[in-house]
Write a protein that holds these residues in place. Structure first.
Motif, mmCIF file in Angstrom:
data_model
loop_
_atom_site.group_PDB
_atom_site.id
_atom_site.type_symbol
_atom_site.label_atom_id
_atom_site.label_comp_id
_atom_site.label_asym_id
_atom_site.label_seq_id
_atom_site.Cartn_x
_atom_site.Cartn_y
_atom_site.Cartn_z
ATOM 1 N N VAL B 34 11.301 -8.451 7.453
ATOM 2 C CA VAL B 34 11.055 -7.011 7.523
ATOM 3 C C VAL B 34 9.967 -6.720 8.540
ATOM 4 N N TYR B 35 8.928 -7.553 8.547
ATOM 5 C CA TYR B 35 7.843 -7.309 9.494
ATOM 6 C C TYR B 35 8.339 -7.490 10.921
ATOM 7 N N GLY B 36 9.148 -8.517 11.133
ATOM 8 C CA GLY B 36 9.627 -8.786 12.482
ATOM 9 C C GLY B 36 10.396 -7.618 13.068
ATOM 10 N N VAL B 37 11.193 -6.946 12.246
ATOM 11 C CA VAL B 37 12.011 -5.862 12.777
ATOM 12 C C VAL B 37 11.292 -4.525 12.688
ATOM 13 N N LEU B 38 10.668 -4.237 11.552
ATOM 14 C CA LEU B 38 10.119 -2.898 11.352
ATOM 15 C C LEU B 38 8.604 -2.839 11.516
ATOM 16 N N ARG B 39 7.940 -3.986 11.642
ATOM 17 C CA ARG B 39 6.479 -4.023 11.713
ATOM 18 C C ARG B 39 5.866 -3.362 10.492
ATOM 19 N N LEU B 40 6.382 -3.687 9.327
ATOM 20 C CA LEU B 40 5.885 -3.127 8.080
ATOM 21 C C LEU B 40 5.657 -4.259 7.105
ATOM 22 N N ILE B 41 4.676 -4.087 6.227
ATOM 23 C CA ILE B 41 4.536 -5.037 5.129
ATOM 24 C C ILE B 41 5.295 -4.463 3.946
ATOM 25 N N ASN B 42 6.348 -5.152 3.548
ATOM 26 C CA ASN B 42 7.139 -4.674 2.418
ATOM 27 C C ASN B 42 6.473 -5.158 1.136
ATOM 28 N N PHE B 43 5.517 -4.389 0.693
ATOM 29 C CA PHE B 43 4.707 -4.827 -0.440
ATOM 30 C C PHE B 43 5.550 -5.031 -1.693
ATOM 31 N N ALA B 44 6.643 -4.295 -1.821
ATOM 32 C CA ALA B 44 7.461 -4.373 -3.030
ATOM 33 C C ALA B 44 8.312 -5.635 -3.057
ATOM 34 N N HIS B 45 8.229 -6.469 -2.028
ATOM 35 C CA HIS B 45 9.064 -7.666 -1.988
ATOM 36 C C HIS B 45 8.757 -8.615 -3.145
ATOM 37 N N SER B 46 7.492 -8.625 -3.610
ATOM 38 C CA SER B 46 7.147 -9.500 -4.736
ATOM 39 C C SER B 46 7.963 -9.118 -5.965
ATOM 40 N N GLU B 47 8.263 -7.838 -6.099
ATOM 41 C CA GLU B 47 9.040 -7.395 -7.260
ATOM 42 C C GLU B 47 10.518 -7.741 -7.094
ATOM 43 N N VAL B 48 10.957 -7.863 -5.836
ATOM 44 C CA VAL B 48 12.326 -8.324 -5.585
ATOM 45 C C VAL B 48 12.504 -9.724 -6.185
ATOM 46 N N PHE B 49 11.492 -10.546 -5.989
ATOM 47 C CA PHE B 49 11.493 -11.893 -6.573
ATOM 48 C C PHE B 49 11.499 -11.811 -8.101
ATOM 49 N N MET B 50 10.646 -10.949 -8.641
ATOM 50 C CA MET B 50 10.530 -10.820 -10.100
ATOM 51 C C MET B 50 11.887 -10.437 -10.701
ATOM 52 N N VAL B 51 12.574 -9.486 -10.073
ATOM 53 C CA VAL B 51 13.888 -9.083 -10.573
ATOM 54 C C VAL B 51 14.833 -10.282 -10.572
ATOM 55 N N ASN B 108 8.883 9.313 10.594
ATOM 56 C CA ASN B 108 7.931 8.594 11.428
ATOM 57 C C ASN B 108 6.559 8.536 10.762
ATOM 58 N N ALA B 109 6.551 8.216 9.466
ATOM 59 C CA ALA B 109 5.293 8.200 8.720
ATOM 60 C C ALA B 109 4.425 7.044 9.200
ATOM 61 N N PRO B 110 3.102 7.210 9.118
ATOM 62 C CA PRO B 110 2.209 6.110 9.512
ATOM 63 C C PRO B 110 2.385 4.902 8.581
ATOM 64 N N PRO B 111 2.057 3.691 9.055
ATOM 65 C CA PRO B 111 2.293 2.477 8.260
ATOM 66 C C PRO B 111 1.649 2.512 6.876
ATOM 67 N N LEU B 112 0.485 3.169 6.778
ATOM 68 C CA LEU B 112 -0.190 3.155 5.487
ATOM 69 C C LEU B 112 0.619 3.893 4.436
ATOM 70 N N ILE B 113 1.360 4.909 4.865
ATOM 71 C CA ILE B 113 2.179 5.657 3.900
ATOM 72 C C ILE B 113 3.288 4.761 3.355
ATOM 73 N N PHE B 114 3.856 3.932 4.224
ATOM 74 C CA PHE B 114 4.859 2.973 3.761
ATOM 75 C C PHE B 114 4.249 2.044 2.726
ATOM 76 N N LEU B 115 3.044 1.597 3.029
ATOM 77 C CA LEU B 115 2.390 0.635 2.143
ATOM 78 C C LEU B 115 2.115 1.255 0.775
ATOM 79 N N ILE B 116 1.616 2.487 0.776
ATOM 80 C CA ILE B 116 1.304 3.139 -0.502
ATOM 81 C C ILE B 116 2.588 3.354 -1.299
#
Lengths: 385, 327
Positions: B34-51, B108-116
């Motif tokens: 996700v970071y490589g393509v979108l330059r975002l930290i997908n914080f919810a990815h840990s929950e993908v694992f949990m599921v 086009n939200a800033p990266p921090l909004i994605f993170l929150i």
């Protein structure tokens, strides 16, 4: 339906802005008068008895109301929100480890003020002090402020050069480290056992305390609200100073700010340190009111709650974040039957607010404009990610 | 400082670290893609694992699996577990993308909004699995979602046995399975990204979204693809985790996610092979550190590694890539 909600929301925001304009248009003496009336109301609040609104169930006093206790929590959270607002709202740095500073403040008063703490006991042994000796409450307040400030600088110094989202993750780790250190360093913090007998303004908790006891919380609330008012004033002055303008400039465009001669790192570090000090002071108040702390009280969820208070309320706007803090502290207490679901509700609130209204419920106008600009840019250049 | 234990059994600790790190590496792939393509930290990815772990638990409980089933049955259960976990995790990742990230990208939200947003989503998922599902399913399937927020044990599918011993270092069958399957999964992903048509699309969007769009790459489809791929890898990690550690919990994702993110940054975020290197390296460092100090400090080690890497080499060991030159 979403469109209809948007319509309603736009109406609400316009009304808010109209109220704001009216407010600013009032003559100075009227504004001062209204402000004084509001402050008096804040101090009167714990005596107010509105059934259903201010009567709050509690487990500690059977049949009693915890209204003053909840007000105290609200006041502490408002203090946290104001501090975090400096970091997130003004300087634009996402700090996910704010609980770490809160914990440092709380542990400062516990470690230096309580006779049960290993630190105080060490001092007693080394300097032949009587077993009742401990650092006075007022000096603990100072220690808490300074320790939090220093830890803010220590964390900020290496990490503030990082990009925003890296900074967020690093601070998240920091909050977790503080908790683990408090749990594992049993020789210093007594680990999971926690520290009791944390002093208040009248010294260690005892039944003889006249004002600041464990049963009547009203004096604690008055103390906290006084601190909040002082801090609101101080942060407001700061916001409209050269430092505050630099923060806004950095938040909006760091490169442009740097070109204009604002050294971003310096002002970011300032924001971080001031925010940390405020968080530490909130932790200090929290610890002295409850007179007992242990590491489980400082878990990561609380950090996320703090962020939620700021972003749901409206980051950058002090009224907004205060309202956010009060809502997020009051609602779970008011609706304790469904309080289990509060984290779910906070999470949903964060997601919905970010997607539908990223500027928050009571937005700062400037921040709203910023986000709108970005959205407009996105429409002009649709291929841009 | 327990140097004797560390250097006396260095081989054993290395093997333990490698099998632990393999799981980190698989989760780290989700962050890195996700970071490589979108330059975002997908914080919810840990929950993908949990599921994913809950999907495995649900499957095994639904089949009424006993401890140590016969070998044929065990293999079948593992394969089915992989499929179910991959479907659940991939589906969750896709849902996260559609529900949360897409509307934000449009604005086009800033990266921090994605993170929150991602943090909020992660909280929602944790609470759904800790609180809402137990209430909904509590009576129907008591053994799966019994009570809220407790550690849920799983049956042992493969009994832990020492396969062989080299220079005093014993390697168990589970460690071998975890390591080999993680490496195979990563090799498959690497092949997919570097050798197939779809992978070329992913690399193109990572390199330059505008040009890729002009060349006829469907950007939205690429974004969906990377989320699903990351989810599948997290699902595989969830299966391996379930097999090796045999428990799950609704809050399991948080620390594991942070460690996997650390692994991704350590190897060079956005770099697929970096995720493998970073994951294995972190696993080893963590086991060494836990031996040197105490295991209660284990979680601190990962964070310290993260801070040190970000300070001195923010691009990681192998550097950031996925077809993009570092801007």
């Amino acid at each position: 339906m979403i469109n209809k909600m948007r319509e309603l929301d736009r109406g609400r925001v316009n009304a808010l802005h109209a109220v704001g304009d009216r407010w600013r248009a009032l003559p100075k003496w009227q504004r001062s008068l209204a402000f004084v009336a509001f402050v008096v109301f804040l101090y009167y609040l714990p005596l107010l008895g509105i059934p259903g609104l201010t009567w709050l169930r509690t487990d500690s006093i059977s049949g009693g109301s915890n209204w003053a206790g909840v007000l105290f929590t609200c006041a502490v959270y408002v203090l946290v929100a104001i501090g975090l607002n400096v970091v997130i709202g003004l300087a634009g740095l996402l700090d996910l480890g704010y609980i770490g500073f809160f914990a440092i403040g709380a542990y400062a008063v516990a470690l230096f003020g309580s006779v049960n703490s290993p630190v105080v006991q060490w001092f007693q042994r080394e300097f032949d002090l009587p077993p009742t000796w401990a650092v006075t409450w007022a000096i603990c307040a100072f220690i808490a402020l300074v320790l939090a400030l220093i830890s803010g600088v220590l964390l900020g110094w290496p990490t503030l050069r990082l990009r925003g989202d890296y900074l967020a993750i690093v601070t998240l780790g920091f909050g977790e480290i503080i908790r683990i250190v408090a749990r594992n360093l049993e020789g210093v913090t007594r680990g999971p056992q926690g520290i009791s007998a944390i002093p208040g303004p009248e010294g260690p908790p005892s039944p003889d305390n006249q004002i600041f006891g464990l049963i009547d919380i009203k004096p604690w609330y008055w103390l906290a609200i006084t601190v909040v008012l002082l801090m609101v004033f101080a942060v407001r002055r700061l916001e409209h100073s050269r430092v505050g303008r630099s923060w806004l400039a950095i938040r909006e465009d760091e490169d442009a700010a740097a070109v204009m001669g604002v050294y971003p790192f310096k002002f970011k570090l300032w924001a971080f340190a001031i925010g940390a000090a405020l968080g530490g002071f909130a932790g200090f108040l929290f610890a002295s009111r409850y007179a007992f702390i242990d590491p489980t009280q400082f878990n990561v969820n609380l950090s996320i709650l703090f962020v939620a208070m700021v972003v749901v309320g409206g980051s950058g706007n002090m009224v907004g974040v205060s309202v956010g803090a009060v809502l997020l502290a009051y609602l779970p207490e008011r609706f304790r039957e469904i309080a289990d679901y509060r984290w779910l509700a906070f999470g949903l609130a964060m997601v919905l607010v970010m997607i539908l209204r990223p500027q928050g419920l009571i937005p700062s106008r400037r921040r709203a404009r910023e986000l709108k600009d970005r959205a407009a840019e996105a429409e002009e250049a649709p291929a841009h990610v | 400082m327990n140097f004797d234990d560390l250097f006396g059994h260095i081989g054993q600790h290395t093997v333990d670290g490698l099998s632990k790190g393999a799981i980190y590496a698989l989760i780290a792939l989700g962050y890195t893609l996700v970071y490589g393509v979108l330059r975002l930290i997908n914080f919810a990815h840990s929950e993908v694992f949990m599921v994913g772990t809950f999907a495995v638990l649900g499957l095994w409980t639904a089949f009424g699996v006993e401890n140590n089933p016969p070998i044929g049955q065990a293999v079948l259960l593992l394969v089915l577990g992989l499929i179910v976990a991959a479907l659940a995790s991939g589906g969750t990742a896709l849902a996260i993308e559609r529900i949360a990230y897409r509307p934000l990208r449009r604005k086009n939200a800033p990266p921090l909004i994605f993170l929150i947003t991602a943090i909020g989503l992660s909280l929602v998922l944790v609470e759904i699995f800790g609180l809402v599902l137990p209430k909904l399913l509590g009576e129907a399937v008591p053994s799966i979602f019994g009570r809220a927020r407790i550690i849920l044990g799983m049956p042992t599918i493969i009994e832990q046995k020492t396969l062989f011993t080299i220079f005093g270092t014993s390697i168990t069958n589970i460690q071998l399975i975890v390591f080999v399957s993680a490496v195979v999964m990563m090799a498959l992903l690497d092949w997919f990204i570097n050798r197939t048509r779809y992978g070329r699309g992913v690399r193109a969007v990572a390199q330059n979204p505008e040009t890729a769009a002009l060349m006829g790459v469907n950007q939205e489809r690429v974004i969906m693809l990377i989320f699903v791929l990351g989810g599948i890898m997290a699902g595989a990690a969830a299966l391996l985790w379930s097999m090796r550690f045999g428990f799950t919990q609704n809050s399991i994702g948080f620390v594991l996610g942070l460690k996997a993110f650390t692994a991704a940054v350590l190897g060079g975020i956005g770099n697929l092979r970096g995720a493998l290197v970073g994951g294995l390296f972190l696993g080893i460092v963590e086991v060494y550190g836990a031996t040197l100090f105490q295991s209660s400090w284990e979680d601190v080690i990962a964070f310290v590694v993260l801070v040190v890497v970000l300070m001195f080499r923010p691009t990681g060991i192998l550097g950031e890539s996925l077809g993009r030159a570092r801007a």
